[in-house]
Design a protein around this motif. Sequence first.
Motif, PDB file in Angstrom:
ATOM      1  N   TYR A   1       0.813  -1.215   0.000  1.00  0.00           N
ATOM      2  CA  TYR A   1       0.000   0.000   0.000  1.00  0.00           C
ATOM      3  C   TYR A   1       0.855   1.277   0.000  1.00  0.00           C
ATOM      4  O   TYR A   1       0.325   2.377   0.134  1.00  0.00           O
ATOM      5  CB  TYR A   1      -0.946  -0.010   1.204  1.00  0.00           C
ATOM      6  CG  TYR A   1      -1.906  -1.173   1.125  1.00  0.00           C
ATOM      7  CD1 TYR A   1      -3.061  -1.094   0.356  1.00  0.00           C
ATOM      8  CD2 TYR A   1      -1.618  -2.378   1.761  1.00  0.00           C
ATOM      9  CE1 TYR A   1      -3.906  -2.169   0.241  1.00  0.00           C
ATOM     10  CE2 TYR A   1      -2.465  -3.460   1.654  1.00  0.00           C
ATOM     11  CZ  TYR A   1      -3.605  -3.352   0.884  1.00  0.00           C
ATOM     12  OH  TYR A   1      -4.445  -4.435   0.762  1.00  0.00           O
ATOM     13  N   LEU A   2       2.149   1.138  -0.183  1.00  0.00           N
ATOM     14  CA  LEU A   2       3.058   2.273  -0.159  1.00  0.00           C
ATOM     15  C   LEU A   2       3.525   2.625  -1.566  1.00  0.00           C
ATOM     16  O   LEU A   2       3.479   1.810  -2.487  1.00  0.00           O
ATOM     17  CB  LEU A   2       4.260   1.959   0.727  1.00  0.00           C
ATOM     18  CG  LEU A   2       3.942   1.468   2.148  1.00  0.00           C
ATOM     19  CD1 LEU A   2       5.225   1.226   2.917  1.00  0.00           C
ATOM     20  CD2 LEU A   2       3.039   2.453   2.865  1.00  0.00           C
ATOM     21  N   ALA A   3       4.021   3.857  -1.703  1.00  0.00           N
ATOM     22  CA  ALA A   3       4.529   4.303  -3.001  1.00  0.00           C
ATOM     23  C   ALA A   3       5.808   3.569  -3.382  1.00  0.00           C
ATOM     24  O   ALA A   3       6.057   3.308  -4.565  1.00  0.00           O
ATOM     25  CB  ALA A   3       4.784   5.808  -2.967  1.00  0.00           C
TER      26      ALA A   3
ATOM     27  N   ASN B   1      -5.180   4.438  -8.831  1.00  0.00           N
ATOM     28  CA  ASN B   1      -5.050   3.655  -7.606  1.00  0.00           C
ATOM     29  C   ASN B   1      -4.657   4.594  -6.478  1.00  0.00           C
ATOM     30  O   ASN B   1      -3.706   5.366  -6.601  1.00  0.00           O
ATOM     31  CB  ASN B   1      -3.991   2.559  -7.767  1.00  0.00           C
ATOM     32  CG  ASN B   1      -3.689   1.837  -6.467  1.00  0.00           C
ATOM     33  OD1 ASN B   1      -2.645   2.041  -5.871  1.00  0.00           O
ATOM     34  ND2 ASN B   1      -4.605   0.997  -6.022  1.00  0.00           N
ATOM     35  N   ALA B   2      -5.414   4.570  -5.360  1.00  0.00           N
ATOM     36  CA  ALA B   2      -5.151   5.438  -4.213  1.00  0.00           C
ATOM     37  C   ALA B   2      -4.978   4.589  -2.965  1.00  0.00           C
ATOM     38  O   ALA B   2      -5.694   3.595  -2.766  1.00  0.00           O
ATOM     39  CB  ALA B   2      -6.297   6.423  -4.018  1.00  0.00           C
ATOM     40  N   ASN B   3      -4.007   4.974  -2.109  1.00  0.00           N
ATOM     41  CA  ASN B   3      -3.722   4.218  -0.895  1.00  0.00           C
ATOM     42  C   ASN B   3      -3.480   5.156   0.281  1.00  0.00           C
ATOM     43  O   ASN B   3      -2.911   6.242   0.123  1.00  0.00           O
ATOM     44  CB  ASN B   3      -2.479   3.349  -1.082  1.00  0.00           C
ATOM     45  CG  ASN B   3      -2.622   2.354  -2.211  1.00  0.00           C
ATOM     46  OD1 ASN B   3      -3.180   1.285  -2.039  1.00  0.00           O
ATOM     47  ND2 ASN B   3      -2.101   2.718  -3.386  1.00  0.00           N
TER      48      ASN B   3
ATOM     49  N   ALA C   1      -7.210  -4.233   1.664  1.00  0.00           N
ATOM     50  CA  ALA C   1      -6.673  -3.759   2.937  1.00  0.00           C
ATOM     51  C   ALA C   1      -5.698  -4.787   3.476  1.00  0.00           C
ATOM     52  O   ALA C   1      -5.795  -5.987   3.186  1.00  0.00           O
ATOM     53  CB  ALA C   1      -7.795  -3.517   3.949  1.00  0.00           C
ATOM     54  N   GLY C   2      -4.748  -4.317   4.272  1.00  0.00           N
ATOM     55  CA  GLY C   2      -3.779  -5.212   4.887  1.00  0.00           C
ATOM     56  C   GLY C   2      -3.308  -4.655   6.210  1.00  0.00           C
ATOM     57  O   GLY C   2      -3.201  -3.435   6.374  1.00  0.00           O
TER      58      GLY C   2
ATOM     59  N   ALA D   1      -1.032  -0.711   9.067  1.00  0.00           N
ATOM     60  CA  ALA D   1      -2.249  -1.036   8.317  1.00  0.00           C
ATOM     61  C   ALA D   1      -2.366  -0.112   7.114  1.00  0.00           C
ATOM     62  O   ALA D   1      -1.974   1.064   7.181  1.00  0.00           O
ATOM     63  CB  ALA D   1      -3.484  -0.900   9.201  1.00  0.00           C
ATOM     64  N   GLY D   2      -2.901  -0.648   6.036  1.00  0.00           N
ATOM     65  CA  GLY D   2      -3.093   0.146   4.827  1.00  0.00           C
ATOM     66  C   GLY D   2      -4.368  -0.253   4.108  1.00  0.00           C
ATOM     67  O   GLY D   2      -4.835  -1.393   4.228  1.00  0.00           O
TER      68      GLY D   2
END
Length: 411
Positions: free
Chosen positions: A140-142, A282-284, A214-215, A272-273
């Motif tokens: 979920y990170l760049a 895509n957005a996180n 989600a994670g 958590a993401g």
Amino acid sequence: MKKSAIYFGILITCTSYPVVSRAQSSVTLYGVIDSGINYTNNVQKGKTATGFTGGHQVAMIEGGSAGLQGSRWGITGTEDLGAGMKAIFLLENGFYSNNGALNQGGAMFGRQAYAGIKSDVGTVTLGRQYDPVVDLFRPYLAAPQWGGYMSAHPGDLDNAQNTRRINNSIKLRSATWHGLTAEAILGLGGVAGSFAQNSIWGAGASYAAGPFSAGAAYLNVSNPNTSFFGANPNAGPATSNNLGSFGSATSPESNPVFAGYASASRMEITAAGVGLTLGALNANVAYSNTRFDNLGSSAGPNPLHYAGAAAFNNVEINLQYQITPSLLTGIAYDYTRNGGAGGKHGADYHLFSAGLDWFLSKRTDLYTIAVYEKASGIDSTGSQAVAQITGLTPSSTDRQLALRVGIRHKF
């Protein structure tokens, strides 16, 4: 019936017996080479009683700690055991493409090395492995999408960019059931008379349904200076600071964001993401909390005589847009707050990232990344906080800008 054969100069003798069926097996060689030109506007040369020396610009070919992916080669294989079960293994080496040197402290297979069993229920593996934060939170990170190591959280303080692996570990990962996957890991400390010392354990889960995912993960590390930050071959004993360095008149700092917390007896990471994909967008949003507990223990040096705990809160927002099938772009903002040891002092870090990735083929892409960081407050070394873009030498001031143009080839 006896049979003998020579493979790669090794004599193998075996006795064959009738079998009902022959097991199917495969071995695959794979790899990534990532190399590029980096420009950084400010890097330290050293640290004195009156401040930092250096502050120079630097441009260089960087092939190991600033690209989209660390350069690597690996061997993976499977063997069908029947009844829905397979034996699996993976050996993965990390290296610097600019000079050919080994990464991960010189380990032959420093990225991963494990063997295990896979079935319809899940997978059990043993060896040197990634932790649940890496497997379930990192997506979920760049950084793993388009930003690379330079866009990782300051110093990779929560290990979300996979700077460190877990040795002597047992890992359980479930099969995906209605979009849900679970994972747990136990790293054995290997200390006679103390099962808990140097041990690591963690767990997490991820869920995906349609455009939403989600994670979340948790990692608990005993004596992190040796068990986690000291997991590479070149690491020192508990009397050494494996988290980083305070710098000297002739050498720059290393990881000043958290180098002062080597005496913690425990480290905890909670992360958590969530992500949403709408067409080409895509957005996180991701959050992590990293704690260094019981500062002042015998786990590592404590020159500043810290006590209590130090906690980092980190929030990241990132967007990725697929302009065409072969061209994508992304932007991200990350905020990190260090509350300070025992609630004293503390520092803030603001990180801005942007990237563009052009795929020439399925295996080769050209990319560019720009990262800017602004720091303030008092960092873990007890000094005025300086900017530290992950993978690069810290700045001599509270600001740092880095640009990279690179090429990545997968085989």
